[in-house]
Design a protein around this motif. Structure first.
Motif, PDB file in Angstrom:
ATOM      1  N   VAL A   1     -16.523   3.600 -33.577  1.00 59.65           N
ATOM      2  CA  VAL A   1     -15.635   2.436 -33.480  1.00 59.65           C
ATOM      3  C   VAL A   1     -15.269   2.198 -32.027  1.00 59.65           C
ATOM      4  O   VAL A   1     -14.820   3.121 -31.333  1.00 59.65           O
ATOM      5  CB  VAL A   1     -14.361   2.646 -34.321  1.00 59.65           C
ATOM      6  N   TYR A   2     -15.493   0.966 -31.590  1.00 63.50           N
ATOM      7  CA  TYR A   2     -15.127   0.568 -30.235  1.00 63.50           C
ATOM      8  C   TYR A   2     -13.789  -0.149 -30.300  1.00 63.50           C
ATOM      9  O   TYR A   2     -13.689  -1.232 -30.887  1.00 63.50           O
ATOM     10  CB  TYR A   2     -16.212  -0.341 -29.666  1.00 63.50           C
ATOM     11  N   ILE A   3     -12.754   0.451 -29.715  1.00 65.97           N
ATOM     12  CA  ILE A   3     -11.424  -0.169 -29.709  1.00 65.97           C
ATOM     13  C   ILE A   3     -11.234  -0.846 -28.362  1.00 65.97           C
ATOM     14  O   ILE A   3     -11.030  -0.191 -27.334  1.00 65.97           O
ATOM     15  CB  ILE A   3     -10.320   0.875 -29.979  1.00 65.97           C
ATOM     16  N   ALA A   4     -11.360  -2.170 -28.383  1.00 68.63           N
ATOM     17  CA  ALA A   4     -11.302  -2.959 -27.149  1.00 68.63           C
ATOM     18  C   ALA A   4      -9.867  -3.373 -26.857  1.00 68.63           C
ATOM     19  O   ALA A   4      -9.181  -3.923 -27.732  1.00 68.63           O
ATOM     20  CB  ALA A   4     -12.186  -4.196 -27.288  1.00 68.63           C
TER      21      ALA A   4
ATOM     22  N   ARG B   1     -14.055   7.389 -32.110  1.00 70.02           N
ATOM     23  CA  ARG B   1     -13.525   6.163 -31.525  1.00 70.02           C
ATOM     24  C   ARG B   1     -13.665   6.191 -30.002  1.00 70.02           C
ATOM     25  O   ARG B   1     -13.555   7.251 -29.385  1.00 70.02           O
ATOM     26  CB  ARG B   1     -12.020   5.985 -31.850  1.00 70.02           C
ATOM     27  N   LEU B   2     -13.893   4.994 -29.440  1.00 72.86           N
ATOM     28  CA  LEU B   2     -13.900   4.814 -27.991  1.00 72.86           C
ATOM     29  C   LEU B   2     -12.826   3.788 -27.660  1.00 72.86           C
ATOM     30  O   LEU B   2     -12.867   2.668 -28.178  1.00 72.86           O
ATOM     31  CB  LEU B   2     -15.269   4.299 -27.529  1.00 72.86           C
ATOM     32  N   VAL B   3     -11.860   4.166 -26.816  1.00 73.05           N
ATOM     33  CA  VAL B   3     -10.822   3.238 -26.361  1.00 73.05           C
ATOM     34  C   VAL B   3     -11.190   2.777 -24.956  1.00 73.05           C
ATOM     35  O   VAL B   3     -11.252   3.591 -24.028  1.00 73.05           O
ATOM     36  CB  VAL B   3      -9.434   3.922 -26.348  1.00 73.05           C
ATOM     37  N   ASP B   4     -11.430   1.479 -24.792  1.00 72.70           N
ATOM     38  CA  ASP B   4     -11.875   0.950 -23.505  1.00 72.70           C
ATOM     39  C   ASP B   4     -11.078  -0.315 -23.195  1.00 72.70           C
ATOM     40  O   ASP B   4     -11.394  -1.392 -23.722  1.00 72.70           O
ATOM     41  CB  ASP B   4     -13.382   0.670 -23.551  1.00 72.70           C
ATOM     42  N   CYS B   5     -10.017  -0.203 -22.357  1.00 65.64           N
ATOM     43  CA  CYS B   5      -9.603   0.997 -21.648  1.00 65.64           C
ATOM     44  C   CYS B   5      -8.080   1.064 -21.629  1.00 65.64           C
ATOM     45  O   CYS B   5      -7.398   0.077 -21.908  1.00 65.64           O
ATOM     46  CB  CYS B   5     -10.149   1.004 -20.212  1.00 65.64           C
ATOM     47  N   LEU B   6      -7.566   2.226 -21.252  1.00 62.58           N
ATOM     48  CA  LEU B   6      -6.122   2.457 -21.209  1.00 62.58           C
ATOM     49  C   LEU B   6      -5.436   1.590 -20.163  1.00 62.58           C
ATOM     50  O   LEU B   6      -4.281   1.194 -20.329  1.00 62.58           O
ATOM     51  CB  LEU B   6      -5.843   3.930 -20.877  1.00 62.58           C
TER      52      LEU B   6
ATOM     53  N   ALA C   1       1.332  11.029 -29.382  1.00 63.11           N
ATOM     54  CA  ALA C   1       1.661  11.580 -30.704  1.00 63.11           C
ATOM     55  C   ALA C   1       0.562  11.260 -31.718  1.00 63.11           C
ATOM     56  O   ALA C   1       0.172  12.113 -32.526  1.00 63.11           O
ATOM     57  CB  ALA C   1       3.006  11.038 -31.168  1.00 63.11           C
ATOM     58  N   VAL C   2       0.054  10.043 -31.688  1.00 60.80           N
ATOM     59  CA  VAL C   2      -1.003   9.648 -32.630  1.00 60.80           C
ATOM     60  C   VAL C   2      -2.307  10.397 -32.330  1.00 60.80           C
ATOM     61  O   VAL C   2      -3.006  10.842 -33.247  1.00 60.80           O
ATOM     62  CB  VAL C   2      -1.223   8.117 -32.599  1.00 60.80           C
ATOM     63  N   LEU C   3      -2.621  10.543 -31.032  1.00 57.76           N
ATOM     64  CA  LEU C   3      -3.850  11.270 -30.675  1.00 57.76           C
ATOM     65  C   LEU C   3      -3.828  12.688 -31.246  1.00 57.76           C
ATOM     66  O   LEU C   3      -4.856  13.204 -31.688  1.00 57.76           O
ATOM     67  CB  LEU C   3      -4.018  11.329 -29.148  1.00 57.76           C
ATOM     68  N   ALA C   4      -2.643  13.301 -31.271  1.00 56.71           N
ATOM     69  CA  ALA C   4      -2.529  14.692 -31.734  1.00 56.71           C
ATOM     70  C   ALA C   4      -2.786  14.832 -33.229  1.00 56.71           C
ATOM     71  O   ALA C   4      -3.020  15.941 -33.719  1.00 56.71           O
ATOM     72  CB  ALA C   4      -1.148  15.233 -31.381  1.00 56.71           C
ATOM     73  N   THR C   5      -2.740  13.717 -33.968  1.00 56.18           N
ATOM     74  CA  THR C   5      -2.913  13.770 -35.430  1.00 56.18           C
ATOM     75  C   THR C   5      -4.303  13.333 -35.878  1.00 56.18           C
ATOM     76  O   THR C   5      -4.593  13.351 -37.081  1.00 56.18           O
ATOM     77  CB  THR C   5      -1.898  12.843 -36.131  1.00 56.18           C
ATOM     78  N   GLN C   6      -5.170  12.917 -34.938  1.00 54.98           N
ATOM     79  CA  GLN C   6      -6.466  12.374 -35.336  1.00 54.98           C
ATOM     80  C   GLN C   6      -7.437  13.464 -35.807  1.00 54.98           C
ATOM     81  O   GLN C   6      -7.523  14.536 -35.191  1.00 54.98           O
ATOM     82  CB  GLN C   6      -7.108  11.611 -34.165  1.00 54.98           C
ATOM     83  N   VAL C   7      -8.164  13.166 -36.849  1.00 55.20           N
ATOM     84  CA  VAL C   7      -9.173  14.092 -37.365  1.00 55.20           C
ATOM     85  C   VAL C   7     -10.501  13.878 -36.626  1.00 55.20           C
ATOM     86  O   VAL C   7     -11.175  14.828 -36.245  1.00 55.20           O
ATOM     87  CB  VAL C   7      -9.355  13.898 -38.886  1.00 55.20           C
ATOM     88  N   SER C   8     -10.865  12.618 -36.413  1.00 53.29           N
ATOM     89  CA  SER C   8     -12.114  12.309 -35.701  1.00 53.29           C
ATOM     90  C   SER C   8     -11.840  12.195 -34.202  1.00 53.29           C
ATOM     91  O   SER C   8     -10.736  11.822 -33.792  1.00 53.29           O
ATOM     92  CB  SER C   8     -12.699  10.995 -36.223  1.00 53.29           C
ATOM     93  N   PRO C   9     -12.844  12.506 -33.381  1.00 54.82           N
ATOM     94  CA  PRO C   9     -12.647  12.520 -31.926  1.00 54.82           C
ATOM     95  C   PRO C   9     -12.355  11.127 -31.363  1.00 54.82           C
ATOM     96  O   PRO C   9     -12.762  10.105 -31.932  1.00 54.82           O
ATOM     97  CB  PRO C   9     -13.983  13.027 -31.385  1.00 54.82           C
ATOM     98  N   VAL C  10     -11.658  11.118 -30.237  1.00 56.24           N
ATOM     99  CA  VAL C  10     -11.340   9.876 -29.526  1.00 56.24           C
ATOM    100  C   VAL C  10     -11.722  10.051 -28.058  1.00 56.24           C
ATOM    101  O   VAL C  10     -11.299  11.021 -27.413  1.00 56.24           O
ATOM    102  CB  VAL C  10      -9.831   9.543 -29.618  1.00 56.24           C
ATOM    103  N   VAL C  11     -12.534   9.124 -27.561  1.00 57.02           N
ATOM    104  CA  VAL C  11     -12.879   9.090 -26.140  1.00 57.02           C
ATOM    105  C   VAL C  11     -12.118   7.929 -25.517  1.00 57.02           C
ATOM    106  O   VAL C  11     -12.163   6.803 -26.039  1.00 57.02           O
ATOM    107  CB  VAL C  11     -14.402   8.904 -25.938  1.00 57.02           C
ATOM    108  N   LEU C  12     -11.386   8.203 -24.440  1.00 60.63           N
ATOM    109  CA  LEU C  12     -10.556   7.162 -23.820  1.00 60.63           C
ATOM    110  C   LEU C  12     -11.023   6.921 -22.384  1.00 60.63           C
ATOM    111  O   LEU C  12     -11.181   7.867 -21.610  1.00 60.63           O
ATOM    112  CB  LEU C  12      -9.083   7.586 -23.806  1.00 60.63           C
TER     113      LEU C  12
END
Lengths: 167, 167, 167
Positions: free
Chosen positions: B31-34, B79-84, B107-118
């Motif tokens: 998932v690309y989070i724009a 997930r990919l967050v692009d960008c902070l 706080a939300v990042l600490a609860t994620q099951v699947s990886p997140v790249v930011l």
């Protein structure tokens, strides 16, 4: 087989000194390909300072725009290109197609027999410039760095005069 | 257990490409989070260029402001967050409390099951901006980077398109 | 034998925190040599924030300009200089000869018995400033960093709050 080294870093990070030393490790005499144009006193002072530091081991060629041709003609000795960022600036100010020139540079680098050390500037780690031309320039400078780094055998990031090995 | 990766670097340093490749190593589809908002032609062109590079392995979500919610709702795939940095800019322009939003993100990042790249930007290595808002922005951007980096399992600094491992 | 550590990085990169922790590893109590001058509310807030973070392990000395003298007088405990960039700014604003002051600093550092940790800023990785004074400042800041780094036993580049070892 072509061998190129990219030395990148901020202003006054010791890039040129690191690049000169690396280039002379490949052999001497070496060729200094200068892309600077002495438009004003500040730039003339900087060029003079750089020249004074270099000794008789260097032969200097001026190539503010025709960098690919200068590389092709000078093959046979180690070359130092100082620097890509000024070359890009010269290209853009003269209205040249910098993408085409960048592709030509990459193509020429791939055919060189003697090593080439290229100095470049990091210009994209500050606040986004308000000026659209400055934004276009920093985007182009970043892309040129990526293109050269991708094919380079070594990439060095200069921090406070010291080399940090990236590749 | 939560797993996050921060990819930081200057403009056109190849951050997004490095982050996309790292994200797909965790699995596809991703998932690309724009966080970009297409305010003007320059930004629209950049978004289109980024989208064209990404293939069918990606599903795109737009989250210019509600990043924590987008992460919570999309868990189950990398997930990919692009960008902070654009997210922070959107928060500040809309008058939101960026510190509270940053804490919510952590706080939300600490609860994620699947990886997140930011993906994030280095904006603090130029001359101190004369503009007070620009100074506040670069301070906030630096702090957000520190907060995310502290909890991240990997931190990568992009230089000329190449990854430099920081953590 | 003199031992010095340079911690450099962008704005809000966590330089001060890294430098404080490194300094206390050499022993406590330590001496905090502050070069900041509280000219305005923004700077006063930043100084207060830094002071609040430091605990009773620190004794604070103010040395906005006379840094070499402050080092000479405080030898006998680990020292933290925070930061070189503000010191340089104070020197230049007051019309001092920053090159002579820089050489004096290097000479004094070489004679110290107790370790010295110095914080500095990266200010040369953005677009070339249009303002000639800003260009002169970033050139001087880069040179001071090089001089200190050359003699230092350790050089750390702070990225997103994390230390990247350069030397």
């Amino acid at each position: 087989m072509a061998y190129s080294v990219l030395v990148t870093g901020g202003a006054r990070s010791g890039k040129s000194r690191i690049a000169e030393a690396r280039c002379l490790e490949f052999g001497a005499p070496a060729v200094y390909i200068a892309t600077a144009q002495a438009h004003d006193d500040e730039m003339r002072a900087r060029i003079a300072e750089h020249q004074a530091r270099r000794g008789p081991e260097w032969r200097t060629i001026s190539a503010p725009v025709e960098l690919a041709a200068a590389l092709a003609e000078s093959d046979g000795a180690p070359r130092l290109v100082d620097c890509l960022t000024l070359w890009l600036s010269n290209l853009m100010l003269a209205g040249h197609d910098w993408r085409a020139a960048g592709e030509e540079l990459i193509a020429v680098l791939a055919t060189q027999v003697s090593p080439v050390v290229l100095v470049s500037n990091e210009v994209g780690m500050g606040i986004v410039p308000e000026n659209a031309l400055a934004r276009a320039f920093r985007d182009a400078a970043g892309l040129i760095n990526q293109w050269v780094a991708q094919d380079a055998q070594e990439v060095i990031f200069a921090v406070s005069g010291l080399p940090l090995k990236v590749k």
